[in-house]
Design an enzyme around this catalytic site. Structure first.
Site, PDB file in Angstrom:
ATOM      1  N   HIS A 137      -8.783 -11.528  -3.947  1.00 19.73           N
ATOM      2  CA  HIS A 137      -7.715 -11.556  -4.837  1.00 19.73           C
ATOM      3  C   HIS A 137      -7.594 -13.443  -4.588  1.00 19.73           C
ATOM      4  O   HIS A 137      -7.126 -14.126  -5.588  1.00 19.73           O
ATOM      5  CB  HIS A 137      -6.341 -11.139  -4.150  1.00 19.73           C
ATOM      6  CG  HIS A 137      -6.327  -9.662  -4.943  1.00 19.73           C
ATOM      7  ND1 HIS A 137      -6.369  -9.622  -5.596  1.00 19.73           N
ATOM      8  CD2 HIS A 137      -6.385  -9.288  -2.930  1.00 19.73           C
ATOM      9  CE1 HIS A 137      -6.440  -8.221  -5.462  1.00 19.73           C
ATOM     10  NE2 HIS A 137      -6.486  -7.423  -4.343  1.00 19.73           N
TER      11      HIS A 137
ATOM     12  N   ASP B 104      -9.606  -5.607 -10.381  1.00 20.36           N
ATOM     13  CA  ASP B 104      -9.060  -6.965  -9.646  1.00 20.36           C
ATOM     14  C   ASP B 104      -8.998  -8.115 -10.182  1.00 20.36           C
ATOM     15  O   ASP B 104      -7.996  -8.648 -10.365  1.00 20.36           O
ATOM     16  CB  ASP B 104      -9.222  -6.931  -8.398  1.00 20.36           C
ATOM     17  CG  ASP B 104      -9.119  -5.381  -7.699  1.00 20.36           C
ATOM     18  OD1 ASP B 104      -7.938  -4.704  -8.042  1.00 20.36           O
ATOM     19  OD2 ASP B 104      -8.961  -5.844  -6.379  1.00 20.36           O
TER      20      ASP B 104
END
Length: 312
Positions: free
Chosen positions: A273, A250
């Protein structure tokens, strides 16, 4: 970090030789999405196009300052209200395969989740082939430490001679517990050690996420699902530390929104994130913390591969 076969020292930009099309369900929307990755000109970067929109409203650049949401995934958008979600696994594959320039067209609001990893995107890029362009590759070199966080979660950059990632996670579930991993993303390391690690979630959170309009397409086919201290997937894990490997996956995708490869060390502690994007915003807000460099096509023996281009 990049696949640079036929591109000595990775000095030149790359794109795809031909288009690659892939289709699957959207993790959060639950809708079937068809996506095509196409070649693009040098210095154009990664651009997303929604084929269900028209003109300027359809185009969303893959940049850190285009990020509009970081709940459970990374979402980019433009001034016309067009958004594209769950881009991080595809961006990670583009970074890992050394693709500097590409146009990504899709007919839905998010990138398909596939099996929850970046493996399907890597396979599609490899099948299409990588084309070396004549333009030199530009990188971003970290010059001094930059960090964001709240004391419990953090994300940071530090100077390094390579592109390196390290991550630490800590969950109450015994299925995950505490995990850490560090990698230098070069050559085939991304494909072999990171790209196949799947996204994960907890069964008890699913109902709440769906009430929020999220995880409508989630299943055991595209995520590692944990119930209490048990992994529910019949085939188990692909790696004993698959969870922390996916967090690195990610981060690679989120940080490729910098617009170029970052030469430096990223370290995440329970980050996600939101912190990944905050780190890029903090980096670019401090003009003394980084600079663009371009790789010189010919250097004397013993000279470093990257030569300073400009301070930005």
């Amino acid at each position: 970090m990049a696949n640079n076969r036929g591109n000595a020292d990775g000095m030149f930009q790359q794109t795809l030789k031909k288009s690659a099309t892939i289709a699957g369900v959207g993790l959060h929307s639950g809708a079937i999405v068809t996506l095509t990755i196409s070649p693009a000109d040098a210095n154009s970067g990664i651009t997303f196009i929604r084929t269900d929109r028209h003109g300027a409203a359809a185009v969303v650049p893959a940049r850190w300052d285009s990020v509009v949401d970081t709940r459970m995934c990374t979402v980019i958008g433009n001034e016309h209200g067009t958004t594209i979600g769950t881009i991080e696994h595809l961006m990670s594959a583009l970074a890992g395969c050394g693709i500097d320039n590409a146009v990504v067209s899709l007919d839905g609001v998010e990138v398909p989740i596939m099996d929850g990893s970046a493996a399907a995107f890597v396979a599609a890029i490899e099948q299409a082939g990588v084309a070396v362009l004549s333009a030199p590759r530009r990188i971003i070199r970290i010059l001094k430490p930059v960090s964001v966080g709240d004391g419990v979660k953090s994300a940071s950059f530090a100077p390094d001679d390579a592109t390196t990632y390290s991550f630490e996670i800590d969950f109450e579930s015994a299925a995950i517990s505490r995990q850490s991993r560090a990698v230098e993303l070069d050559g085939d390391v991304f494909k072999d050690e990171i790209s196949r690690a799947r996204t994960f979630g907890f069964l008890h959170e699913v109902e709440g996420l769906r009430k929020m309009g999220l995880a409508r397409g989630g299943s055991l086919d595209n995520a590692v699902v944990i119930s209490g201290d048990t992994v529910m997937n019949a085939d188990g894990l692909r790696f004993t530390d698959e969870f922390v490997r996916h967090k690195i996956l990610d981060a690679v995708g989120d940080l490729y929104l910098a617009g170029a490869m970052v030469i430096g060390h990223f370290h995440g502690i329970r980050a996600g994130h939101a912190l990944n994007n905050q780190l890029l915003r903090a980096l670019f807000a401090d003009r003394s913390a980084w600079r663009y460099e371009i790789q010189a096509p010919a250097l004397p023996v013993g000279r470093p591969a990257y030569a300073r281009l400009a301070v930005a």
